[in-house]
Motif scaffolding. Structure first.
Motif, mmCIF file in Angstrom:
data_model
loop_
_atom_site.group_PDB
_atom_site.id
_atom_site.type_symbol
_atom_site.label_atom_id
_atom_site.label_comp_id
_atom_site.label_asym_id
_atom_site.label_seq_id
_atom_site.Cartn_x
_atom_site.Cartn_y
_atom_site.Cartn_z
ATOM 1 N N GLN A 1 0.907 -1.216 -0.016
ATOM 2 C CA GLN A 1 0.151 0.093 0.030
ATOM 3 C C GLN A 1 0.853 1.024 -0.022
ATOM 4 O O GLN A 1 2.059 1.094 0.314
ATOM 5 C CB GLN A 1 -1.113 0.024 1.236
ATOM 6 N N ILE A 2 0.211 2.594 -0.141
ATOM 7 C CA ILE A 2 1.078 3.637 -0.382
ATOM 8 C C ILE A 2 0.407 4.764 0.387
ATOM 9 O O ILE A 2 -0.899 4.903 0.413
ATOM 10 C CB ILE A 2 1.056 3.971 -2.139
ATOM 11 N N TYR A 3 1.322 5.768 0.913
ATOM 12 C CA TYR A 3 0.632 6.912 1.549
ATOM 13 C C TYR A 3 1.214 8.038 0.473
ATOM 14 O O TYR A 3 2.097 7.850 -0.194
ATOM 15 C CB TYR A 3 1.450 7.523 2.744
ATOM 16 N N PHE A 4 0.402 9.006 0.386
ATOM 17 C CA PHE A 4 0.431 10.317 -0.279
ATOM 18 C C PHE A 4 0.157 11.325 0.712
ATOM 19 O O PHE A 4 -0.954 11.619 0.783
ATOM 20 C CB PHE A 4 -0.472 10.337 -1.677
ATOM 21 N N VAL A 5 1.304 11.774 0.922
ATOM 22 C CA VAL A 5 1.000 13.072 2.000
ATOM 23 C C VAL A 5 0.979 14.429 1.163
ATOM 24 O O VAL A 5 1.718 14.795 0.436
ATOM 25 C CB VAL A 5 2.072 13.212 3.004
ATOM 26 N N HIS A 6 -0.529 14.963 1.396
ATOM 27 C CA HIS A 6 -0.688 16.465 0.888
ATOM 28 C C HIS A 6 -1.169 17.233 2.159
ATOM 29 O O HIS A 6 -2.324 17.040 2.643
ATOM 30 C CB HIS A 6 -1.332 16.475 -0.131
ATOM 31 N N ASN A 7 -0.284 18.068 2.550
ATOM 32 C CA ASN A 7 -0.886 18.770 3.850
ATOM 33 C C ASN A 7 -1.776 19.947 3.666
ATOM 34 O O ASN A 7 -1.876 21.198 4.318
ATOM 35 C CB ASN A 7 0.155 19.254 4.592
ATOM 36 N N ARG A 8 -2.563 20.131 2.503
ATOM 37 C CA ARG A 8 -3.741 21.068 2.470
ATOM 38 C C ARG A 8 -5.140 20.537 2.050
ATOM 39 O O ARG A 8 -5.345 20.056 1.339
ATOM 40 C CB ARG A 8 -3.165 21.742 1.191
ATOM 41 N N VAL A 9 -5.902 20.813 3.149
ATOM 42 C CA VAL A 9 -7.287 20.305 2.640
ATOM 43 C C VAL A 9 -7.856 20.863 1.681
ATOM 44 O O VAL A 9 -8.925 20.133 1.004
ATOM 45 C CB VAL A 9 -8.215 20.468 4.048
ATOM 46 N N SER A 10 -7.909 22.157 1.327
ATOM 47 C CA SER A 10 -8.410 22.808 0.241
ATOM 48 C C SER A 10 -8.335 22.061 -1.126
ATOM 49 O O SER A 10 -9.232 22.380 -1.800
ATOM 50 C CB SER A 10 -8.113 24.270 0.268
ATOM 51 N N ASP A 11 -7.536 21.558 -1.317
ATOM 52 C CA ASP A 11 -7.391 20.991 -2.730
ATOM 53 C C ASP A 11 -6.770 19.463 -2.691
ATOM 54 O O ASP A 11 -6.172 18.988 -3.707
ATOM 55 C CB ASP A 11 -6.355 21.754 -3.671
ATOM 56 N N ILE A 12 -7.322 18.848 -1.503
ATOM 57 C CA ILE A 12 -6.686 17.639 -1.322
ATOM 58 C C ILE A 12 -7.565 16.655 -2.447
ATOM 59 O O ILE A 12 -7.135 15.592 -2.970
ATOM 60 C CB ILE A 12 -6.616 17.078 -0.295
ATOM 61 N N GLU A 13 -8.832 16.986 -2.574
ATOM 62 C CA GLU A 13 -9.676 16.433 -3.541
ATOM 63 C C GLU A 13 -9.028 16.288 -5.013
ATOM 64 O O GLU A 13 -8.985 15.322 -5.764
ATOM 65 C CB GLU A 13 -11.018 16.871 -3.570
ATOM 66 N N THR B 1 5.373 2.585 0.397
ATOM 67 C CA THR B 1 6.100 3.384 -0.462
ATOM 68 C C THR B 1 5.191 4.664 0.178
ATOM 69 O O THR B 1 3.932 4.860 0.329
ATOM 70 C CB THR B 1 5.509 3.360 -1.725
ATOM 71 N N ILE B 2 5.978 5.980 0.233
ATOM 72 C CA ILE B 2 5.325 7.343 0.595
ATOM 73 C C ILE B 2 5.807 8.362 -0.077
ATOM 74 O O ILE B 2 6.816 8.616 -0.724
ATOM 75 C CB ILE B 2 5.672 7.545 2.050
ATOM 76 N N PHE B 3 4.833 9.184 -0.702
ATOM 77 C CA PHE B 3 5.043 10.304 -1.477
ATOM 78 C C PHE B 3 4.837 11.499 -0.675
ATOM 79 O O PHE B 3 3.726 11.329 0.202
ATOM 80 C CB PHE B 3 4.110 10.441 -2.797
ATOM 81 N N ILE B 4 5.521 12.490 -0.537
ATOM 82 C CA ILE B 4 5.631 13.806 0.288
ATOM 83 C C ILE B 4 5.450 15.081 -0.751
ATOM 84 O O ILE B 4 6.592 15.442 -1.163
ATOM 85 C CB ILE B 4 6.571 13.866 1.455
ATOM 86 N N ASN B 5 4.171 15.374 -0.839
ATOM 87 C CA ASN B 5 4.094 16.560 -1.833
ATOM 88 C C ASN B 5 4.337 17.720 -1.293
ATOM 89 O O ASN B 5 4.310 18.084 -0.067
ATOM 90 C CB ASN B 5 2.601 16.561 -2.497
ATOM 91 N N GLU B 6 4.826 18.700 -2.219
ATOM 92 C CA GLU B 6 5.403 20.073 -1.606
ATOM 93 C C GLU B 6 6.336 19.876 -0.502
ATOM 94 O O GLU B 6 6.282 20.575 0.629
ATOM 95 C CB GLU B 6 4.266 21.079 -1.387
ATOM 96 N N ALA B 7 7.327 18.941 -0.533
ATOM 97 C CA ALA B 7 8.177 18.480 0.572
ATOM 98 C C ALA B 7 9.027 19.792 0.964
ATOM 99 O O ALA B 7 9.564 19.934 2.238
ATOM 100 C CB ALA B 7 9.067 17.529 0.276
ATOM 101 N N GLU B 8 8.945 21.132 0.165
ATOM 102 C CA GLU B 8 10.140 21.981 0.732
ATOM 103 C C GLU B 8 9.516 22.705 1.595
ATOM 104 O O GLU B 8 9.941 23.606 2.632
ATOM 105 C CB GLU B 8 10.282 22.952 -0.709
ATOM 106 N N ARG B 9 8.138 22.567 1.774
ATOM 107 C CA ARG B 9 7.294 23.183 3.017
ATOM 108 C C ARG B 9 7.575 22.747 4.444
ATOM 109 O O ARG B 9 7.122 23.263 5.547
ATOM 110 C CB ARG B 9 5.892 23.265 2.855
ATOM 111 N N TYR B 10 8.218 21.381 4.576
ATOM 112 C CA TYR B 10 8.429 20.650 5.703
ATOM 113 C C TYR B 10 9.730 20.980 6.551
ATOM 114 O O TYR B 10 10.512 21.353 5.740
ATOM 115 C CB TYR B 10 8.088 19.163 5.555
#
Length: 721
Positions: free
Chosen positions: A398-410, A469-478
């Motif tokens: 299974q896979i995680y996809f981390v996106h830390n903004r609820v407004s455009d997570i859909e 497997t994990i994707f961290i989107n916009e990783a520069e923000r963390y």
């Protein structure tokens, strides 16, 4: 079985078998313990720790700023082998080349690498290189030393206050405790056993415990905490377990319940996942004493939560709680035992532990099957995402996809559905209704869908072995610690794990963000939490370490020297003896270095030189030799001589000898304490002559002695009789 035992036909044998068997002709029946008690042991074979020790020298590259303890801040320019001639013999030794102001260079012998530290200080501006012979460096060191003396007094006062207050003396291990410890289904690592023993010893003392338990993600901190919690409850006290997220609260709650299912302990939880009715019942149960252990988020530290008989507080990832919660915890620290767990301790916490004001336990041994996580920094790339997701699906993962903004997570979910239509995808975030989020997480654990698009609610503690497997989107923000924690969600089982740090293809990232991404990619090995904590300090600066009043001194002299000054001030305030220093200058002929043909990795060589310079006992040299033999093969002559010189320095330090050199037909011992050298001369029965207030002379039996013979001769003088 009673009849068998009565006639001596029942035998108890210690051994390891998975299942029993029967030998019909011999009339022997063998039954394993796991079959008899329906409980097996999952064995792990200990392996070499791959992580970095807490005080290891940070990776040093050419061009990095360094601190020379005598001259100040310079720039490291690499390793150079320098050859000189003594008594007709070539003397080869490796040196660190350090450049100072105006291009002046100093060569520091690798055996005296302790004089050089990597510069970690203020991130706001780059410091100026020091001028050789200038007085500014001495003034900066003196100012920092004066500042830390005041601070050492404050820290010791805080420690003395805590130690003088009466705490809880918990009972020794009971039969229940021994049974609970034995029911752990894995073989404990040596680090775990040491940490457990230290914590139990602290708890038995009648003073409040304040211990930091450091261990990378998945290294077994929770089990250590559960042993401590069991001891507290077994002694008649309550336990509060504080966690930063609702997801982690749920997981810890389930883990504690499963581990303690055989015992009559009442375990409650306090988080957003609880209904108002459950919340009221738990709060009442805690107040009445009915609930023994409560696991919860910051809600546990609320004013309305009153404990009947609180004995232990366990805090998971303290750096993630707000100031208000920390202040409330500070008042608890003075009266109850506190155990803080962290994978990436904030520099202040780490620093207080390093200078001995706070107790620390380290878990450095990785679980047997764990592998390092393959970490890549990349721009958003649909082809790469599709390839990585299909690779994971093909092995049933299974896979995680981390996106830390609820407004455009859909929108992210929609994009992923277009890229990988084969995968079933669902969303999880903190703004969802509690029951809906809980259902999503439970379904993910039960593998009812393949890919979870989530915010950072998955950051701490979530343990799903099938997700690798994990994707961290916009990783520069963390932040660095956040990235390390998120990466720790994968690779928790024996499969190879992958972490993709994705950055916006159209966005320019800041230099600090680039450094963070480079650091997390670089420190991907097991147990990298400490290195990441130190690199975080290097990137962010030291302003938030111990308050802004100290950051100027740290920027001036560097973090490591600042720590040394503070440790010396603490030891001085405690009236403790100064540490034995092995600053012995041995100038004897012969080649003594790590040849390029033996170890070709420059950074590894520096780390080995650093470790060798810190050795204080002969036993440690034997262990170092065995490790070198195991890792790199048979030791060449220059390496053997390097270890022999390290042994000689230990002997010299005992007699307060500061240097050993050749002068004409004499072996000269430069000393710092006349009384000690006179004792040594007496034991050598007149062959060693003290000629002035600095030196003692020993006549060489021959002018043509080999380098090895000279080392043996020097040893015989320092080990008379």
């Amino acid at each position: 079985s009673t009849k068998l035992a009565a006639r001596g036909a029942l035998h108890y044998i210690v051994g390891i078998i998975n299942a029993g068997f029967r030998l019909v002709q011999e009339r022997v029946l063998v039954i394993s313990g796991s079959e008899l008690f329906n409980r097996g042991e999952l064995r792990r074979t200990p392996r070499r720790h791959l992580g970095k020790a807490i005080d290891s020298f940070l990776d040093l590259r050419e061009g990095d700023l360094v601190v020379h303890l005598s001259h100040g801040i310079g720039r490291y320019r690499g390793l150079q082998i320098i050859t000189k001639t003594t008594l007709g013999e070539e003397q080869k030794e490796e040196h660190l080349e350090i450049e100072f102001h105006g291009g002046t260079k100093i060569f520091v012998p690798a055996t005296k690498i302790g004089l050089v530290q990597k510069y970690i200080g203020g991130a706001k501006s780059r410091p100026q290189l020091a001028k050789i012979g200038g007085k500014l460096w001495l003034k900066q060191k003196q100012a920092a030393a004066a500042a830390v003396t005041d601070m050492a007094s404050e820290m010791l006062e805080l420690q003395a206050t805590r130690q003088s207050r009466p705490g809880i003396a918990f009972a020794s291990d009971s039969e229940w405790q021994l049974g609970f410890d034995a029911s752990f289904p894995y073989q404990e690592t040596p680090d775990q056993l040491t940490a457990i023993a230290s914590i139990k010893e602290d708890m038995r003392r009648a003073r409040p415990m304040d211990r930091l338990l450091c261990g990378d993600v998945g290294f077994g901190k929770t089990e250590v905490a559960m042993r401590a919690a069991f001891k507290a409850v077994d002694s008649g006290y309550q336990v509060a377990v504080l966690v930063p997220t609702t997801i982690l609260c749920e997981q810890h709650y389930q883990t504690f319940r499963e581990r303690m299912a055989e015992f009559p302990f009442d375990i409650g939880k306090l988080s957003r996942f609880c209904t108002p009715q459950e919340m009221r019942e738990t709060v009442e149960g805690v107040k009445s004493g009915r609930i023994d252990i409560v696991v919860g988020t910051h809600r546990v530290a609320s004013k309305d939560v009153e404990f009947s008989n609180l004995g232990l507080v366990v805090i998971d990832e303290e750096q993630r709680f707000g100031v208000e919660v920390k202040e409330r915890l500070k008042t608890l620290r003075a009266t109850v035992d506190v155990l803080t767990m962290s994978a990436t301790p904030i520099p202040r916490t780490l620093h207080m532990s390093l200078v001995g004001v706070r107790d620390i336990s380290n878990l450095e041994t990785a679980p047997e099957d764990r592998m390092s996580v393959d970490t890549k920094v990349t721009r958003w790339n649909a082809e790469l995402i599709r390839h990585a997701v299909l690779r994971e699906l093909s092995r049933g993962g299974q896979i995680y996809f981390v996106h830390n903004r609820v407004s455009d997570i859909e929108l992210i979910k929609f994009k992923l559905e277009q890229i990988v239509p084969e995968a079933t995808i669902r969303i999880g975030h903190g703004q969802m209704p509690e029951d809906q989020l809980e259902n999503v997480m439970v379904d993910f654990v039960n593998h009812k869908f393949d890919l979870l698009v989530a915010t950072t609610i998955v950051e701490s503690g979530l343990d799903i072995p099938n997700a690798n497997t994990i994707f961290i989107n916009e990783a520069e923000r963390y932040g660095l610690a956040d990235l390390h924690q998120l990466r720790g969600r994968v690779g928790r089982y024996k499969h190879k794990a992958y972490c993709y740090l994705m950055i916006d293809p159209y966005k320019h990232i800041t230099p600090n963000a680039a450094k963070r991404l480079r650091a997390i990619e670089e420190f991907s090995e097991m147990g990298a939490g400490f290195a990441i904590s130190m690199r975080d300090l290097e990137i962010r600066g030291a302003g938030n370490l111990l308050g802004t009043q100290q950051s100027g001194h740290i920027a001036a002299v560097g973090y490591e020297l600042y720590c040394q000054l503070l440790e010396n001030a603490v030891r001085d305030a405690k009236k403790m003896p100064a540490r034995l220093t092995l600053d012995v200058d041995v100038d004897l002929p012969g080649e003594a270095y790590l040849p390029q043909s033996y170890i070709d990795d420059m950074r590894l060589k520096i780390d080995l030189y650093r470790r060798l310079a810190r050795i204080e006992h002969e036993q440690q040299i034997a262990e170092f030799r065995a490790e070198m033999l195991d890792r790199f093969g048979a030791l060449p002559e220059p390496v053997e001589r390097l270890l022999a010189l390290a042994e000689l320095k230990i002997d010299a330090a005992v007699w307060q000898v500061a240097g050993i050199r050749i002068e004409d037909i004499y072996l000269v011992f430069d000393y710092t304490q006349r009384r000690r050298i006179e004792q040594l001369a007496k034991l050598n029965k007149g062959t060693l002559r003290v000629v002035d207030d600095e030196s003692a002379y020993f006549t060489l039996p021959s002018r043509t002695m080999s380098p090895n013979a000279l080392i043996l001769l020097a040893k015989s003088v320092l080990r008379p009789g």
